[in-house]
Design a protein around this motif. Sequence first.
Motif, PDB file in Angstrom:
ATOM      1  N   GLY A  76      -6.810  -3.030  -6.122  1.00  0.00           N
ATOM      2  CA  GLY A  76      -7.072  -3.437  -5.099  1.00  0.00           C
ATOM      3  C   GLY A  76      -8.701  -3.694  -4.518  1.00  0.00           C
ATOM      4  O   GLY A  76      -9.494  -3.218  -5.338  1.00  0.00           O
ATOM      5  N   LYS A 120       1.846   1.885  -3.054  1.00  0.00           N
ATOM      6  CA  LYS A 120       0.519   2.273  -4.275  1.00  0.00           C
ATOM      7  C   LYS A 120       0.932   3.294  -4.170  1.00  0.00           C
ATOM      8  O   LYS A 120       0.271   4.411  -4.393  1.00  0.00           O
ATOM      9  CB  LYS A 120       0.254   0.859  -3.796  1.00  0.00           C
ATOM     10  N   VAL A 159     -10.579   5.078  -0.448  1.00  0.00           N
ATOM     11  CA  VAL A 159     -11.223   6.409  -1.166  1.00  0.00           C
ATOM     12  C   VAL A 159     -10.968   6.592  -2.691  1.00  0.00           C
ATOM     13  O   VAL A 159      -9.912   6.462  -2.840  1.00  0.00           O
ATOM     14  CB  VAL A 159      -9.511   7.149  -0.129  1.00  0.00           C
ATOM     15  N   PHE A 197       1.141   3.796   9.598  1.00  0.00           N
ATOM     16  CA  PHE A 197       0.766   2.653   9.806  1.00  0.00           C
ATOM     17  C   PHE A 197       1.053   1.534  11.080  1.00  0.00           C
ATOM     18  O   PHE A 197       1.869   1.590  11.209  1.00  0.00           O
ATOM     19  CB  PHE A 197       0.162   1.684   8.948  1.00  0.00           C
ATOM     20  N   ASN A 228       0.840  -1.502  -0.225  1.00  0.00           N
ATOM     21  CA  ASN A 228      -0.200  -0.127   0.147  1.00  0.00           C
ATOM     22  C   ASN A 228       0.899   1.424   0.326  1.00  0.00           C
ATOM     23  O   ASN A 228       0.857   2.217  -0.777  1.00  0.00           O
ATOM     24  CB  ASN A 228      -0.810  -0.099   0.817  1.00  0.00           C
ATOM     25  N   ALA A 229       1.775   1.274   0.736  1.00  0.00           N
ATOM     26  CA  ALA A 229       2.875   2.561   0.902  1.00  0.00           C
ATOM     27  C   ALA A 229       3.318   2.814  -0.361  1.00  0.00           C
ATOM     28  O   ALA A 229       3.383   4.111  -0.917  1.00  0.00           O
ATOM     29  CB  ALA A 229       4.093   2.575   1.384  1.00  0.00           C
ATOM     30  N   VAL A 274       0.573  10.054  -0.607  1.00  0.00           N
ATOM     31  CA  VAL A 274      -0.707  10.843  -0.354  1.00  0.00           C
ATOM     32  C   VAL A 274      -1.585  11.508   0.752  1.00  0.00           C
ATOM     33  O   VAL A 274      -2.440  12.666   0.517  1.00  0.00           O
ATOM     34  CB  VAL A 274      -1.911  10.838  -2.033  1.00  0.00           C
ATOM     35  N   GLY A 275      -0.986  10.466   1.955  1.00  0.00           N
ATOM     36  CA  GLY A 275      -2.150  10.608   3.133  1.00  0.00           C
ATOM     37  C   GLY A 275      -3.931  10.169   2.383  1.00  0.00           C
ATOM     38  O   GLY A 275      -4.240  10.134   1.324  1.00  0.00           O
ATOM     39  N   ILE A 276      -4.028  10.343   3.678  1.00  0.00           N
ATOM     40  CA  ILE A 276      -5.712  10.368   3.601  1.00  0.00           C
ATOM     41  C   ILE A 276      -6.152  11.142   4.555  1.00  0.00           C
ATOM     42  O   ILE A 276      -6.255  11.551   5.862  1.00  0.00           O
ATOM     43  CB  ILE A 276      -5.939   8.385   4.291  1.00  0.00           C
ATOM     44  N   GLY A 283      -7.618  -5.416   1.842  1.00  0.00           N
ATOM     45  CA  GLY A 283      -6.287  -5.307   2.414  1.00  0.00           C
ATOM     46  C   GLY A 283      -6.047  -4.978   3.906  1.00  0.00           C
ATOM     47  O   GLY A 283      -5.653  -5.446   4.712  1.00  0.00           O
TER      48      GLY A 283
HETATM   49  P1  ADP Z   1      -6.982  -1.964  -1.183  1.00  0.00           P
HETATM   50  O1  ADP Z   1      -7.342  -2.759  -1.947  1.00  0.00           O
HETATM   51  O2  ADP Z   1      -7.889  -0.156  -2.020  1.00  0.00           O
HETATM   52  O3  ADP Z   1      -5.621  -0.435  -1.221  1.00  0.00           O
HETATM   53  P2  ADP Z   1      -7.234  -1.252   1.214  1.00  0.00           P
HETATM   54  O4  ADP Z   1      -8.397  -2.139   2.290  1.00  0.00           O
HETATM   55  O5  ADP Z   1      -5.792  -2.128   1.493  1.00  0.00           O
HETATM   56  O6  ADP Z   1      -7.126  -1.626  -0.190  1.00  0.00           O
HETATM   57  O7  ADP Z   1      -6.735   0.139   1.441  1.00  0.00           O
HETATM   58  C1  ADP Z   1      -8.080   0.812   1.888  1.00  0.00           C
HETATM   59  C2  ADP Z   1      -7.748   2.313   1.304  1.00  0.00           C
HETATM   60  O8  ADP Z   1      -7.124   3.045   1.937  1.00  0.00           O
HETATM   61  C3  ADP Z   1      -7.054   2.215  -0.381  1.00  0.00           C
HETATM   62  O9  ADP Z   1      -8.014   2.149  -1.057  1.00  0.00           O
HETATM   63  C4  ADP Z   1      -6.848   3.988  -0.383  1.00  0.00           C
HETATM   64  O10 ADP Z   1      -7.271   4.292  -0.266  1.00  0.00           O
HETATM   65  C5  ADP Z   1      -6.248   3.727   1.297  1.00  0.00           C
HETATM   66  N1  ADP Z   1      -4.864   3.941   1.862  1.00  0.00           N
HETATM   67  C6  ADP Z   1      -4.721   2.056   1.478  1.00  0.00           C
HETATM   68  N2  ADP Z   1      -2.951   2.419   2.637  1.00  0.00           N
HETATM   69  C7  ADP Z   1      -3.040   4.311   2.421  1.00  0.00           C
HETATM   70  C8  ADP Z   1      -1.297   4.714   2.187  1.00  0.00           C
HETATM   71  N3  ADP Z   1       0.005   4.152   2.891  1.00  0.00           N
HETATM   72  N4  ADP Z   1      -1.475   6.400   1.907  1.00  0.00           N
HETATM   73  C9  ADP Z   1      -2.802   6.695   1.388  1.00  0.00           C
HETATM   74  N5  ADP Z   1      -4.021   5.666   1.289  1.00  0.00           N
HETATM   75  C10 ADP Z   1      -4.067   4.561   1.740  1.00  0.00           C
END
Ligand code: ADP
Length: 272
Positions: A220, A166, A210, A251, A163-164, A193-195, A224
């Motif tokens: 995705g 991505k 998001v 995280f 994820n990081a 990009v942050g959340i 996850g």
């Molecule tokens: P996905 O398969 O969409 O990656 P996850 O459950 O792993 O599903 O993550 C859910 C959502 O959280 C992602 O769609 C993304 O918007 C956000 N997210 C997860 N990890 C990060 C991160 N390191 N930085 C920014 N946004 C994140």
Amino acid sequence: HELLAGQVAGAVVDARAYAAERARAEALAELDRAKTTFFSDVSHELRTPLTLLLAPITDALTDAGGELPPAVRDQLALALRNGQRLKRLVDDLLEFVSIESGRTAAVRVETDLATATAELAGVLRAAAERAGLTLTVDCPPLPRPAAVDPRMWEKVVLNLVANAVKYTFVGGITVSLRAQGDEVVLRVSDTGVGIPAAELPALFERFHRVTDSPARSREGTGLGLALVRELAALHGGTADVESEPGVGSTFTVRLPFGEPDTTAVPLPGTAA
Ligand code: ADP
């Protein structure tokens, strides 16, 4: 008397509210069980035809790949990529329902978590560097082994680091592991990009994504993070996030060091 009558009436109302609340909770639990069974059945039904569909495409690309007209090869490759993606989703769903239905338990074995974590993070180093990102592994030896399910730990680390990668475009990712009291603390930080704050409460819910978040790939499932939290919970631990849009996210997974599972096998001749 009036006071007493009032108290009795109040108690009756309380009892009714309590009964209604219980009935509601039971109905919800029943619904949840039905949903889990449904997901499980559907996923199983999807997996076999999907495997049968992917095998000949894979074969065609590997055996006859060179002889195929480029346009056909490209289309087959596209079909394969999307089929594999669907299969990952189905596999994730199956893993998820098996955890939810209580069929999966963590099998804890004593693990050198610092070495294991560094190795796992290393698996994604090439992907990070290809994306122009740095991957820093900060996992000094821990004072003692931790009792974790190695397969589950792998999922936790890989999901968070993937994820990081991505969701980060400049800078990098730091994976750190520390002992803190009776707990092991894993932190995966990025300069991504942050959340947005409004998204944080639901972030670990299954299928939550998001939608307008910029990402390196749109691949995705939104499963996850839900898996990460469930896997941490199976170890008696937690998973959380802190994030600032445009700055990055951290995280944090906390697990008790725990005790390995010992299956009591009576010594010969000592059985009662
Ligand atoms: P996905 O398969 O969409 O990656 P996850 O459950 O792993 O599903 O993550 C859910 C959502 O959280 C992602 O769609 C993304 O918007 C956000 N997210 C997860 N990890 C990060 C991160 N390191 N930085 C920014 N946004 C994140």
